[in-house]
Design a protein around this motif. Sequence first.
Motif, PDB file in Angstrom:
ATOM      1  N   SER A 264      47.357  54.260  33.317  1.00 27.59           N
ATOM      2  CA  SER A 264      46.488  55.049  32.432  1.00 27.59           C
ATOM      3  C   SER A 264      45.157  54.355  32.138  1.00 27.59           C
ATOM      4  N   TRP A 265      45.002  53.128  32.621  1.00 25.98           N
ATOM      5  CA  TRP A 265      43.772  52.375  32.361  1.00 25.98           C
ATOM      6  C   TRP A 265      42.740  52.667  33.455  1.00 25.98           C
ATOM      7  N   ASP A 266      41.471  52.577  33.102  1.00 26.56           N
ATOM      8  CA  ASP A 266      40.407  52.898  34.056  1.00 26.56           C
ATOM      9  C   ASP A 266      40.236  51.817  35.112  1.00 26.56           C
ATOM     10  N   GLY A 267      40.482  50.574  34.746  1.00 23.30           N
ATOM     11  CA  GLY A 267      40.325  49.472  35.678  1.00 23.30           C
ATOM     12  C   GLY A 267      41.239  48.330  35.306  1.00 23.30           C
ATOM     13  N   ILE A 268      41.583  47.506  36.291  1.00 22.41           N
ATOM     14  CA  ILE A 268      42.368  46.298  36.023  1.00 22.41           C
ATOM     15  C   ILE A 268      41.553  45.082  36.439  1.00 22.41           C
ATOM     16  N   LEU A 269      41.627  44.034  35.628  1.00 20.63           N
ATOM     17  CA  LEU A 269      40.908  42.797  35.877  1.00 20.63           C
ATOM     18  C   LEU A 269      41.946  41.694  36.048  1.00 20.63           C
ATOM     19  N   LEU A 270      42.097  41.217  37.282  1.00 19.11           N
ATOM     20  CA  LEU A 270      43.102  40.217  37.614  1.00 19.11           C
ATOM     21  C   LEU A 270      42.476  38.839  37.495  1.00 19.11           C
ATOM     22  N   ASN A 271      42.945  38.073  36.510  1.00 20.28           N
ATOM     23  CA  ASN A 271      42.281  36.805  36.210  1.00 20.28           C
ATOM     24  C   ASN A 271      43.310  35.742  35.833  1.00 20.28           C
ATOM     25  N   PRO A 272      44.068  35.253  36.825  1.00 17.21           N
ATOM     26  CA  PRO A 272      45.068  34.223  36.524  1.00 17.21           C
ATOM     27  C   PRO A 272      44.415  32.893  36.192  1.00 17.21           C
ATOM     28  N   VAL A 273      45.126  32.091  35.423  1.00 20.38           N
ATOM     29  CA  VAL A 273      44.619  30.758  35.102  1.00 20.38           C
ATOM     30  C   VAL A 273      45.208  29.713  36.035  1.00 20.38           C
ATOM     31  N   CYS A 274      46.446  29.939  36.492  1.00 18.97           N
ATOM     32  CA  CYS A 274      47.063  28.949  37.390  1.00 18.97           C
ATOM     33  C   CYS A 274      48.258  29.550  38.129  1.00 18.97           C
ATOM     34  N   GLY A 275      47.983  30.447  39.049  1.00 16.35           N
ATOM     35  CA  GLY A 275      49.002  30.923  39.971  1.00 16.35           C
ATOM     36  C   GLY A 275      50.029  31.890  39.437  1.00 16.35           C
ATOM     37  N   GLU A 276      49.814  32.447  38.219  1.00 12.74           N
ATOM     38  CA  GLU A 276      50.842  33.320  37.649  1.00 12.74           C
ATOM     39  C   GLU A 276      50.827  34.740  38.211  1.00 12.74           C
ATOM     40  N   ILE A 277      49.736  35.117  38.880  1.00  9.16           N
ATOM     41  CA  ILE A 277      49.664  36.440  39.501  1.00  9.16           C
ATOM     42  C   ILE A 277      49.931  36.297  40.993  1.00  9.16           C
ATOM     43  N   PRO A 278      50.847  37.081  41.554  1.00 11.90           N
ATOM     44  CA  PRO A 278      51.149  36.946  42.990  1.00 11.90           C
ATOM     45  C   PRO A 278      49.965  37.346  43.858  1.00 11.90           C
ATOM     46  N   SER A 279      49.826  36.686  44.996  1.00 15.99           N
ATOM     47  CA  SER A 279      48.776  37.016  45.961  1.00 15.99           C
ATOM     48  C   SER A 279      49.274  38.137  46.869  1.00 15.99           C
ATOM     49  N   THR A 280      48.594  39.267  46.803  1.00 16.00           N
ATOM     50  CA  THR A 280      48.999  40.427  47.581  1.00 16.00           C
ATOM     51  C   THR A 280      47.804  41.356  47.715  1.00 16.00           C
ATOM     52  N   THR A 281      48.029  42.578  48.159  1.00 12.83           N
ATOM     53  CA  THR A 281      46.982  43.589  48.166  1.00 12.83           C
ATOM     54  C   THR A 281      47.156  44.487  46.946  1.00 12.83           C
TER      55      THR A 281
ATOM     56  N   VAL B  54      43.991  37.449  48.419  1.00 10.44           N
ATOM     57  CA  VAL B  54      44.169  38.664  47.622  1.00 10.44           C
ATOM     58  C   VAL B  54      43.158  39.697  48.095  1.00 10.44           C
ATOM     59  N   SER B  55      43.629  40.776  48.647  1.00  7.42           N
ATOM     60  CA  SER B  55      42.745  41.851  49.085  1.00  7.42           C
ATOM     61  C   SER B  55      42.911  43.052  48.162  1.00  7.42           C
ATOM     62  N   VAL B  56      41.952  43.967  48.211  1.00 11.49           N
ATOM     63  CA  VAL B  56      41.967  45.123  47.308  1.00 11.49           C
ATOM     64  C   VAL B  56      41.637  46.401  48.072  1.00 11.49           C
ATOM     65  N   LYS B  57      42.154  47.496  47.548  1.00 11.08           N
ATOM     66  CA  LYS B  57      41.804  48.840  48.023  1.00 11.08           C
ATOM     67  C   LYS B  57      41.444  49.648  46.787  1.00 11.08           C
ATOM     68  N   SER B  58      40.164  49.965  46.658  1.00 10.36           N
ATOM     69  CA  SER B  58      39.700  50.536  45.399  1.00 10.36           C
ATOM     70  C   SER B  58      38.370  51.254  45.575  1.00 10.36           C
ATOM     71  N   GLU B  59      38.121  52.215  44.681  1.00 10.20           N
ATOM     72  CA  GLU B  59      36.825  52.905  44.677  1.00 10.20           C
ATOM     73  C   GLU B  59      35.729  51.998  44.146  1.00 10.20           C
ATOM     74  N   LEU B  60      36.083  51.101  43.222  1.00  8.73           N
ATOM     75  CA  LEU B  60      35.160  50.108  42.677  1.00  8.73           C
ATOM     76  C   LEU B  60      35.873  48.765  42.678  1.00  8.73           C
ATOM     77  N   SER B  61      35.322  47.793  43.374  1.00  8.35           N
ATOM     78  CA  SER B  61      35.965  46.481  43.431  1.00  8.35           C
ATOM     79  C   SER B  61      34.919  45.393  43.215  1.00  8.35           C
ATOM     80  N   VAL B  62      35.253  44.459  42.307  1.00 10.08           N
ATOM     81  CA  VAL B  62      34.338  43.376  41.940  1.00 10.08           C
ATOM     82  C   VAL B  62      35.073  42.049  42.081  1.00 10.08           C
TER      83      VAL B  62
END
Length: 271
Positions: A115-132, A163-171
């Motif tokens: 339901s959110w307009d955008g997600i901002l992935l910002n790990p500090v030390c490896g806590e987010i898995p590397s994927t697409t 980490v790759s992305v598929k998105s209409e807006l990617s930063v």
Amino acid sequence: MRKKEARKMRRKSRVAIVGAMTIDEIVYGKQSLERPGGAPIYSGLGVTIAGGLAGGYISIGKDFNYSLPSYLEVIEKIVFERTMRFLLVLDEKGRKLTLKFSHGKMPIDMEKLSSWDGILLNPVCGEIPSTTFEFKAVAVDIQGFIRNCVEGEEIQNTNRFNVSVKSELSVFHANRDELMASGLSISDLHEMGYQEIIISDGHKGFQLYTKNGQLKLEPELVGNYEVGNGDFLLGTYFTLRLNGFDTRLASVYALQFSEVFSTLGLNVLHH
């Protein structure tokens, strides 16, 4: 147009920041302090100051005894035994960052973010898995993906970024040292799905790269606050883009907000 007008224009985009809360021990000479940290605080502040609504999909430890910022709506709280903890030593030679405690990967339920307009992935030390990651709008900070994250050791940028992305807006955001450590070029990042690439260069400002060219932004004012600046910049720029500003205006206003943040730090909301 002034910064306050930029905050009021258009609708408020809802940005979910994914990452760990931290406990930061900071030593400067004979002075020391302990305070909460992590991208949800600094990127969330950037989202808020740019006129958005910030949500936090966070990991946290049972030993975290601080209040979360009032501007951050908690979407999901994943609780570990211990909070990520860092020791930051500052002196005239520079800064040394050591990981004291870490924890495992955060399970990410994309349905809870839908339901959110955008997600901002910002790990500090490896806590987010590397994927697409596939979402309508995605922002990614390289920092926590390439850190080595060994408890008791100084932080080094030695891990591969994939980490790759598929998105209409990617930063994408990195500082210049992180980009060099990654071994990736701007073209490589475009091929990984990143349309807009922000490379910070300390007191010199930042450069924005798109497939249509590049834009260099240099600050007129540089303060002494040096914690969370990149997180804040990414939060402001991403939110401004979601709110409908073009890349040039989003860059200009993000720089202006960042100038104030570098002076006032977490007090920037009262400006």
